[in-house]
Motif scaffolding. Structure first.
Motif, PDB file in Angstrom:
ATOM      1  N   ARG A 103      -7.721  -3.433   1.032  1.00 59.95           N
ATOM      2  CA  ARG A 103      -8.079  -2.567  -0.102  1.00 59.95           C
ATOM      3  C   ARG A 103      -7.248  -2.938  -1.333  1.00 59.95           C
ATOM      4  O   ARG A 103      -7.736  -2.902  -2.455  1.00 59.95           O
ATOM      5  CB  ARG A 103      -7.850  -1.091   0.284  1.00 59.95           C
ATOM      6  N   GLY A 104      -6.002  -3.319  -1.102  1.00 60.52           N
ATOM      7  CA  GLY A 104      -5.111  -3.667  -2.205  1.00 60.52           C
ATOM      8  C   GLY A 104      -5.153  -5.139  -2.569  1.00 60.52           C
ATOM      9  O   GLY A 104      -4.328  -5.605  -3.369  1.00 60.52           O
ATOM     10  N   ALA A 105      -6.091  -5.881  -1.970  1.00 64.08           N
ATOM     11  CA  ALA A 105      -6.296  -7.306  -2.269  1.00 64.08           C
ATOM     12  C   ALA A 105      -5.103  -8.182  -1.870  1.00 64.08           C
ATOM     13  O   ALA A 105      -4.954  -9.298  -2.386  1.00 64.08           O
ATOM     14  CB  ALA A 105      -6.656  -7.519  -3.739  1.00 64.08           C
ATOM     15  N   ALA A 106      -4.283  -7.672  -0.942  1.00 57.08           N
ATOM     16  CA  ALA A 106      -3.098  -8.438  -0.536  1.00 57.08           C
ATOM     17  C   ALA A 106      -3.297  -9.096   0.843  1.00 57.08           C
ATOM     18  O   ALA A 106      -2.351  -9.562   1.460  1.00 57.08           O
ATOM     19  CB  ALA A 106      -1.875  -7.526  -0.506  1.00 57.08           C
ATOM     20  N   LEU A 107      -4.532  -9.141   1.312  1.00 57.98           N
ATOM     21  CA  LEU A 107      -4.811  -9.512   2.706  1.00 57.98           C
ATOM     22  C   LEU A 107      -4.305 -10.894   3.107  1.00 57.98           C
ATOM     23  O   LEU A 107      -3.896 -11.092   4.248  1.00 57.98           O
ATOM     24  CB  LEU A 107      -6.323  -9.420   2.962  1.00 57.98           C
ATOM     25  N   ILE A 116       5.615  -4.769   9.005  1.00 56.55           N
ATOM     26  CA  ILE A 116       5.137  -3.381   8.943  1.00 56.55           C
ATOM     27  C   ILE A 116       4.117  -3.308   7.809  1.00 56.55           C
ATOM     28  O   ILE A 116       4.419  -3.678   6.669  1.00 56.55           O
ATOM     29  CB  ILE A 116       6.292  -2.396   8.686  1.00 56.55           C
ATOM     30  N   ASP A 117       2.923  -2.873   8.136  1.00 60.41           N
ATOM     31  CA  ASP A 117       1.864  -2.899   7.123  1.00 60.41           C
ATOM     32  C   ASP A 117       0.877  -1.759   7.357  1.00 60.41           C
ATOM     33  O   ASP A 117       0.807  -1.197   8.462  1.00 60.41           O
ATOM     34  CB  ASP A 117       1.137  -4.259   7.179  1.00 60.41           C
ATOM     35  N   GLY A 118       0.113  -1.445   6.336  1.00 57.87           N
ATOM     36  CA  GLY A 118      -0.936  -0.428   6.443  1.00 57.87           C
ATOM     37  C   GLY A 118      -2.249  -1.046   6.900  1.00 57.87           C
ATOM     38  O   GLY A 118      -2.325  -2.244   7.173  1.00 57.87           O
ATOM     39  N   ALA A 119      -3.280  -0.223   6.980  1.00 61.54           N
ATOM     40  CA  ALA A 119      -4.609  -0.708   7.343  1.00 61.54           C
ATOM     41  C   ALA A 119      -5.643   0.227   6.748  1.00 61.54           C
ATOM     42  O   ALA A 119      -5.352   1.392   6.450  1.00 61.54           O
ATOM     43  CB  ALA A 119      -4.760  -0.771   8.865  1.00 61.54           C
ATOM     44  N   GLY A 162       0.804  -1.220   0.000  1.00 59.31           N
ATOM     45  CA  GLY A 162       0.000   0.000   0.000  1.00 59.31           C
ATOM     46  C   GLY A 162       0.833   1.263   0.000  1.00 59.31           C
ATOM     47  O   GLY A 162       2.071   1.223   0.054  1.00 59.31           O
ATOM     48  N   SER A 163       0.136   2.397  -0.025  1.00 64.48           N
ATOM     49  CA  SER A 163       0.813   3.672  -0.200  1.00 64.48           C
ATOM     50  C   SER A 163       1.598   4.095   1.039  1.00 64.48           C
ATOM     51  O   SER A 163       2.648   4.732   0.926  1.00 64.48           O
ATOM     52  CB  SER A 163      -0.199   4.756  -0.582  1.00 64.48           C
ATOM     53  N   THR A 164       1.121   3.761   2.234  1.00 69.88           N
ATOM     54  CA  THR A 164       1.836   4.170   3.450  1.00 69.88           C
ATOM     55  C   THR A 164       3.112   3.335   3.606  1.00 69.88           C
ATOM     56  O   THR A 164       4.176   3.878   3.955  1.00 69.88           O
ATOM     57  CB  THR A 164       0.932   4.043   4.694  1.00 69.88           C
ATOM     58  N   VAL A 165       2.995   2.051   3.311  1.00 70.78           N
ATOM     59  CA  VAL A 165       4.180   1.175   3.353  1.00 70.78           C
ATOM     60  C   VAL A 165       5.232   1.654   2.351  1.00 70.78           C
ATOM     61  O   VAL A 165       6.432   1.531   2.595  1.00 70.78           O
ATOM     62  CB  VAL A 165       3.757  -0.291   3.068  1.00 70.78           C
ATOM     63  N   ARG A 182      -1.648 -12.794   2.023  1.00 70.91           N
ATOM     64  CA  ARG A 182      -0.205 -12.828   2.325  1.00 70.91           C
ATOM     65  C   ARG A 182       0.117 -11.902   3.497  1.00 70.91           C
ATOM     66  O   ARG A 182       1.006 -12.187   4.302  1.00 70.91           O
ATOM     67  CB  ARG A 182       0.609 -12.438   1.081  1.00 70.91           C
ATOM     68  N   GLU A 183      -0.637 -10.789   3.578  1.00 72.39           N
ATOM     69  CA  GLU A 183      -0.401  -9.867   4.702  1.00 72.39           C
ATOM     70  C   GLU A 183      -0.680 -10.571   6.030  1.00 72.39           C
ATOM     71  O   GLU A 183       0.054 -10.384   7.008  1.00 72.39           O
ATOM     72  CB  GLU A 183      -1.295  -8.633   4.557  1.00 72.39           C
ATOM     73  N   LYS A 184      -1.743 -11.392   6.067  1.00 71.70           N
ATOM     74  CA  LYS A 184      -2.073 -12.086   7.320  1.00 71.70           C
ATOM     75  C   LYS A 184      -1.022 -13.157   7.637  1.00 71.70           C
ATOM     76  O   LYS A 184      -0.629 -13.338   8.795  1.00 71.70           O
ATOM     77  CB  LYS A 184      -3.481 -12.688   7.239  1.00 71.70           C
TER      78      LYS A 184
HETATM   79  C1  5RP Z   1      -3.544  -3.848   1.055  1.00 75.19           C
HETATM   80  C2  5RP Z   1      -3.808  -3.263   2.395  1.00 75.19           C
HETATM   81  C3  5RP Z   1      -3.192  -1.938   2.679  1.00 75.19           C
HETATM   82  O1  5RP Z   1      -2.213  -2.102   3.647  1.00 75.19           O
HETATM   83  C4  5RP Z   1      -4.269  -1.005   3.166  1.00 75.19           C
HETATM   84  O2  5RP Z   1      -5.274  -0.923   2.177  1.00 75.19           O
HETATM   85  C5  5RP Z   1      -3.717   0.407   3.434  1.00 75.19           C
HETATM   86  O3  5RP Z   1      -3.241   0.985   2.257  1.00 75.19           O
HETATM   87  P1  5RP Z   1      -2.785   2.499   2.181  1.00 75.19           P
HETATM   88  O4  5RP Z   1      -1.594   2.646   3.048  1.00 75.19           O
HETATM   89  O5  5RP Z   1      -2.501   2.717   0.714  1.00 75.19           O
HETATM   90  O6  5RP Z   1      -3.938   3.356   2.637  1.00 75.19           O
HETATM   91  O7  5RP Z   1      -4.432  -3.851   3.255  1.00 75.19           O
HETATM   92  O8  5RP Z   1      -4.199  -5.079   0.881  1.00 75.19           O
END
Ligand code: 5RP
Length: 238
Positions: free
Chosen positions: A104-108, A88-91, A34-37, A110-112
């Motif tokens: 939101r980025g459909a990466a949930l 380290i991940d976004g939310a 995601g954008s914050t990461v 692997r993120e989990k």
């Molecule tokens: C992707 C995610 C992202 O971490 C989440 O959507 C936050 O993204 P952003 O930092 O761009 O707002 O869960 O699957």
């Protein structure tokens, strides 16, 4: 860029940079999506170049793997490191129990997996993501083979599931794992942990964007133009 967009970028940058500054020499890091990461990757890359920091990262998506390589962060896998120092991940939403909605980025998925493998889970977010109660649509990753029975069972849990459509791609979004995503809107989410468990029990569901199992090891960095606010499990309201 208008004032609102500029403030949002500043908040994401502050959160990402602060998280990158928590990384220590020798760490193996889960690299969220995601954008914050993205800002965290930028700062981590600078620390590698300028301080000689030695780290490696497990990316949670193709997007992040490509970015990590571009930015000179050595990429490793969970096969190399079944447990890692921190992720380290976004939310998309964070509640007062440090329960999250992600995906939101459909990466949930692997993120989990990566969050589960980590000793510490650091969430980077801007202030708009902090909510008193989770209420965003819950993304659910579904095996295409079982999509019709899965959608019926999700409706049975009281939501309206909508298969996510591609942008600049006709038809459904296909995740990095070859699956569909349904965004599930609930009138209210009374018990996020129970809902996560109920969704996980459906055969054909690979995972959901509800993250309720990591609060004990979670630190949330809420970015702000001036300074970041840090919330950890010690701050959870029982
Ligand atoms: C992707 C995610 C992202 O971490 C989440 O959507 C936050 O993204 P952003 O930092 O761009 O707002 O869960 O699957």
């Amino acid at each position: 860029m208008d004032e609102k967009a500029r403030a949002l970028t500043a908040a994401k940058t502050a959160a990402g940079f602060r998280a990158a500054d928590m990384v220590e020499d020798g760490n193996v890091i889960g690299l969220g999506t995601g954008s914050t990461v993205f800002y965290m990757i930028e700062r981590l890359s600078a620390r590698i170049r300028e301080e000689g920091l030695k780290v490696s990262g497990v990316p949670t998506s193709y997007q992040t793997a490509i970015r990590a390589r571009e930015y000179g962060i050595p990429v490793v896998t969970l096969d190399d490191y079944p447990s890692i120092d921190l992720a380290i991940d976004g939310a998309d939403e964070v509640d007062p129990h440090l329960f999250l909605i992600k995906g939101r980025g459909a990466a949930l998925l692997r993120e989990k997996c990566v969050a589960a493998a980590a000793f510490r889970f650091i969430v980077v977010a801007d202030g708009q993501k902090v909510v008193p109660r989770l209420r965003a649509p819950v993304p659910v990753e579904i095996l295409p083979f079982a999509v019709t029975p899965v959608l019926a069972q999700l409706r049975g849990l009281g939501c309206k599931p909508v298969i996510r459509e591609g942008v600049r791609k006709d038809g459904p979004v296909i995740t990095d794992n070859g699956n569909f995503i349904a965004d599930c809107t609930f009138d209210s989410i009374a018990d996020p942990a129970l809902l996560e468990a109920e969704i996980a029990r459906i055969a054909g569901v690979l995972g959901s964007g509800l993250f309720t199992g990591f609060a004990d090891k979670t630190t949330v960095i809420i970015g702000n133009e001036k300074e970041c606010r840090i919330i950890s499990s010690a701050d959870i309201i029982p």
